[in-house]
Design a protein around this motif. Structure first.
Motif, PDB file in Angstrom:
ATOM      1  N   UNK A   1       6.980-104.033  17.051  1.00 21.36           N
ATOM      2  CA  UNK A   1       7.752-102.991  16.367  1.00 21.36           C
ATOM      3  C   UNK A   1       9.228-103.393  16.217  1.00 21.36           C
ATOM      4  N   UNK A   2       9.509-104.672  16.499  1.00 19.32           N
ATOM      5  CA  UNK A   2      10.877-105.200  16.402  1.00 19.32           C
ATOM      6  C   UNK A   2      11.838-104.517  17.382  1.00 19.32           C
ATOM      7  N   UNK A   3      11.284-103.996  18.486  1.00 16.01           N
ATOM      8  CA  UNK A   3      12.130-103.440  19.545  1.00 16.01           C
ATOM      9  C   UNK A   3      12.363-104.546  20.574  1.00 16.01           C
ATOM     10  N   UNK A   4      13.150-105.542  20.154  1.00 15.03           N
ATOM     11  CA  UNK A   4      13.258-106.779  20.916  1.00 15.03           C
ATOM     12  C   UNK A   4      13.857-106.584  22.304  1.00 15.03           C
ATOM     13  N   UNK A   5      14.946-105.830  22.399  1.00 18.86           N
ATOM     14  CA  UNK A   5      15.599-105.652  23.702  1.00 18.86           C
ATOM     15  C   UNK A   5      14.666-104.974  24.697  1.00 18.86           C
ATOM     16  N   UNK A   6      13.982-103.919  24.244  1.00 19.49           N
ATOM     17  CA  UNK A   6      13.053-103.196  25.113  1.00 19.49           C
ATOM     18  C   UNK A   6      11.871-104.088  25.495  1.00 19.49           C
ATOM     19  N   UNK A   7      11.434-104.926  24.550  1.00 16.70           N
ATOM     20  CA  UNK A   7      10.303-105.817  24.832  1.00 16.70           C
ATOM     21  C   UNK A   7      10.665-106.828  25.916  1.00 16.70           C
ATOM     22  N   UNK A   8      11.862-107.397  25.826  1.00 15.24           N
ATOM     23  CA  UNK A   8      12.291-108.387  26.829  1.00 15.24           C
ATOM     24  C   UNK A   8      12.336-107.757  28.217  1.00 15.24           C
ATOM     25  N   UNK A   9      12.793-106.525  28.295  1.00 12.89           N
ATOM     26  CA  UNK A   9      12.847-105.834  29.594  1.00 12.89           C
ATOM     27  C   UNK A   9      11.456-105.724  30.208  1.00 12.89           C
ATOM     28  N   UNK A  10      10.466-105.358  29.389  1.00 14.38           N
ATOM     29  CA  UNK A  10       9.100-105.213  29.901  1.00 14.38           C
ATOM     30  C   UNK A  10       8.507-106.563  30.285  1.00 14.38           C
ATOM     31  N   UNK A  11       8.807-107.608  29.505  1.00 13.88           N
ATOM     32  CA  UNK A  11       8.317-108.942  29.854  1.00 13.88           C
ATOM     33  C   UNK A  11       8.939-109.414  31.175  1.00 13.88           C
ATOM     34  N   UNK A  12      10.217-109.142  31.355  1.00 11.60           N
ATOM     35  CA  UNK A  12      10.865-109.522  32.604  1.00 11.60           C
ATOM     36  C   UNK A  12      10.271-108.755  33.784  1.00 11.60           C
ATOM     37  N   UNK A  13       9.946-107.482  33.580  1.00 11.13           N
ATOM     38  CA  UNK A  13       9.293-106.703  34.634  1.00 11.13           C
ATOM     39  C   UNK A  13       7.911-107.275  34.955  1.00 11.13           C
ATOM     40  N   UNK A  14       7.216-107.713  33.903  1.00 11.90           N
ATOM     41  CA  UNK A  14       5.894-108.300  34.111  1.00 11.90           C
ATOM     42  C   UNK A  14       6.004-109.605  34.899  1.00 11.90           C
ATOM     43  N   UNK A  15       7.059-110.391  34.610  1.00 12.67           N
ATOM     44  CA  UNK A  15       7.236-111.676  35.296  1.00 12.67           C
ATOM     45  C   UNK A  15       7.460-111.486  36.791  1.00 12.67           C
ATOM     46  N   UNK A  16       8.010-110.341  37.184  1.00 13.32           N
ATOM     47  CA  UNK A  16       8.295-110.082  38.604  1.00 13.32           C
ATOM     48  C   UNK A  16       7.027-109.809  39.410  1.00 13.32           C
TER      49      UNK A  16
END
Length: 238
Positions: free
Chosen positions: A77-92
């Motif tokens: 949905x081109x919500x790039x900033x929000x997507x990066x936050x969720x990916x970083x949470x997943x990486x943890x």
């Protein structure tokens, strides 16, 4: 009385069974919601997929699959900033190396699309540490390094062009100032010389008029002298 007691036992048994069923359902809720979200995602219904994944996280906020899938839905949905936050949470919380490689790969893609090549390079390197055989990530990494180098060259060129432009503007400004100063000095000198020239012309006219007047006076005296009888007597001879 026996029948009533039997009926009461049956109701209690049914209640226990229902409670047990509810417990099982609650234990599978986040997984079911993820599956529902996946179906929406495959149908390209990304907003509703996002809703399902968020509901799954409300049940289990540490579910790495829900975090990763939510990041993907936001990314689409081109919500790039929000997507990066969720990916970083997943990486943890993600422990599987292959899935962790995918997490960092997607972070790299987002950064690359936004021309944040330094961040993209770091993300792709993290991805390759978890999955060294991913050729797509390796290609993206090499591309970002080239783009970063080109971007640095363009920035330096732009800075040099801006510096040259500023130098030219300063030089032109100084030239204009010098020309203005020269013009002001010329005008000032002209103004200073002009009264002098006017005085010289006036003096010349005065001198000419005086000479003419003197000449007239001289001629007038000579004329009168010639017209006056001589009173001088001849001297006797002895």
């Amino acid at each position: 009385m026996l029948n009533f007691h039997g009926s009461d036992m049956i109701r209690k048994l049914v209640l226990i069974l229902l409670l047990g069923t509810v417990t099982v359902v609650n234990a599978q809720t986040d997984r079911q919601l993820i599956n529902d979200g996946n179906r929406k995602y495959r149908m390209q219904d990304y907003p509703n997929a996002e809703v399902m994944y968020r509901k799954a996280l409300a049940k289990n906020q540490s579910n790495p699959q829900a975090l990763y899938n939510l990041g993907c839905a936001l990314m689409m949905q081109n919500k790039d900033s929000a997507a990066v936050i969720q990916f970083e949470n997943a990486a943890k919380v993600e422990t599987n190396k292959m899935r962790l490689a995918s997490v960092y790969h997607n972070i790299g893609v987002i950064c690359q699309n936004n021309k944040l090549y330094g961040d993209a390079i770091n993300a792709y390197q993290q991805s390759l540490r978890n999955n060294p055989k991913d050729d797509e990530t390796r290609y993206n990494l090499a591309l970002c390094k080239k783009l970063q180098k080109d971007q640095g060259g363009n920035n330096n060129q732009n800075q040099n062009q801006n510096k040259d432009k500023k130098d030219n503007e300063d030089k032109n400004g100084q030239n204009n100032k010098d020309n203005k100063d020269k013009k002001d000095d010329k005008d000032k000198n002209h103004q200073q010389q002009q009264p002098k020239e006017e005085m010289s012309k006036e003096n010349a006219e005065q001198m000419l008029n005086a000479a003419v007047q003197n000449e007239k006076d001289t001629q007038e005296r000579m004329k009168k002298a010639l017209q006056k009888p001589s009173s001088r007597q001849l001297e006797k001879n002895w």
